[in-house]
Scaffold this motif. Structure first.
Motif, PDB file in Angstrom:
ATOM      1  N   TRP A  50      70.204  79.409 -88.218  1.00  0.00           N
ATOM      2  CA  TRP A  50      70.690  80.599 -88.907  1.00  0.00           C
ATOM      3  C   TRP A  50      72.157  80.400 -89.246  1.00  0.00           C
ATOM      4  O   TRP A  50      72.936  79.923 -88.428  1.00  0.00           O
TER       5      TRP A  50
ATOM      6  N   GLU B 171      73.787  78.495 -86.036  1.00  0.00           N
ATOM      7  CA  GLU B 171      73.186  78.707 -84.716  1.00  0.00           C
ATOM      8  C   GLU B 171      71.687  78.457 -84.779  1.00  0.00           C
ATOM      9  O   GLU B 171      71.060  78.678 -85.813  1.00  0.00           O
TER      10      GLU B 171
ATOM     11  N   THR C 100      69.334  80.144 -83.469  1.00  0.00           N
ATOM     12  CA  THR C 100      68.571  81.387 -83.499  1.00  0.00           C
ATOM     13  C   THR C 100      69.528  82.532 -83.798  1.00  0.00           C
ATOM     14  O   THR C 100      70.732  82.336 -83.912  1.00  0.00           O
ATOM     15  N   THR C 101      69.007  83.713 -83.895  1.00  0.00           N
ATOM     16  CA  THR C 101      69.847  84.893 -84.083  1.00  0.00           C
ATOM     17  C   THR C 101      69.605  85.849 -82.915  1.00  0.00           C
ATOM     18  O   THR C 101      68.459  86.212 -82.645  1.00  0.00           O
ATOM     19  N   THR C 102      70.675  86.172 -82.213  1.00  0.00           N
ATOM     20  CA  THR C 102      70.600  87.090 -81.072  1.00  0.00           C
ATOM     21  C   THR C 102      71.822  87.987 -81.086  1.00  0.00           C
ATOM     22  O   THR C 102      72.799  87.714 -81.782  1.00  0.00           O
ATOM     23  N   LYS C 103      71.780  89.029 -80.272  1.00  0.00           N
ATOM     24  CA  LYS C 103      72.923  89.927 -80.154  1.00  0.00           C
ATOM     25  C   LYS C 103      74.135  89.195 -79.588  1.00  0.00           C
ATOM     26  O   LYS C 103      75.264  89.419 -80.020  1.00  0.00           O
ATOM     27  N   VAL C 104      73.902  88.298 -78.639  1.00  0.00           N
ATOM     28  CA  VAL C 104      75.000  87.543 -78.019  1.00  0.00           C
ATOM     29  C   VAL C 104      75.672  86.642 -79.047  1.00  0.00           C
ATOM     30  O   VAL C 104      76.907  86.584 -79.123  1.00  0.00           O
TER      31      VAL C 104
ATOM     32  N   SER D 254      69.801  92.884 -90.209  1.00  0.00           N
ATOM     33  CA  SER D 254      69.873  92.272 -88.889  1.00  0.00           C
ATOM     34  C   SER D 254      70.334  93.277 -87.833  1.00  0.00           C
ATOM     35  O   SER D 254      71.463  93.745 -87.849  1.00  0.00           O
TER      36      SER D 254
ATOM     37  N   SER E 191      70.848  92.544 -84.737  1.00  0.00           N
ATOM     38  CA  SER E 191      71.841  91.910 -83.873  1.00  0.00           C
ATOM     39  C   SER E 191      73.244  92.042 -84.464  1.00  0.00           C
ATOM     40  O   SER E 191      74.213  92.295 -83.737  1.00  0.00           O
TER      41      SER E 191
END
Length: 117
Positions: free
Chosen positions: A2, A20, A22-26, A51, A53
């Protein structure tokens, strides 16, 4: 992978990019932290896609944001399309490359892009 990217819609300048897995909140939170360390974005209004996140990260940072499908976000999407177009041209080079190599290329591309606009 991503692509996280921040673009100034008035100048089309790429402010910050990060690749990155993946895509995450962190990861979204980390991206916005790095962006805010590089640029004064305290008065910025972030135009985000759907999104969750990114929306969560904006809230956690206290940034003003809004979901926008059209309008100024279209200018940002044009920059993203150009990045995608140029990345596709080098897809054979990236197919066996480490993520760090692709991320370095994106930072170099951002620098060159900002010099040409």
């Amino acid at each position: 992978y991503w692509l996280y990217a921040a673009v100034d819609p008035e100048t089309n300048e790429l402010l910050h990019t990060k690749l990155e897995p993946t895509t995450t909140k962190v990861l979204a939170h980390s991206f916005l932290t790095e962006l805010s360390e590089k640029h004064d974005v305290s008065d910025a209004v972030f135009l985000v896609d759907g999104s969750h996140s990114l929306q969560d990260a904006c809230q956690r940072h206290g940034f003003d944001f809004r979901y926008e499908k059209h309008g100024n976000r279209n200018a940002v999407e044009r920059v993203f399309r150009e990045i995608k177009r140029r990345t596709i041209c080098f897809s054979n080079c990236f197919s066996n490359a480490e993520a760090e190599t692709a991320d370095d290329w994106l930072r170099s591309f951002s620098f060159a892009w900002n010099q040409l606009i």
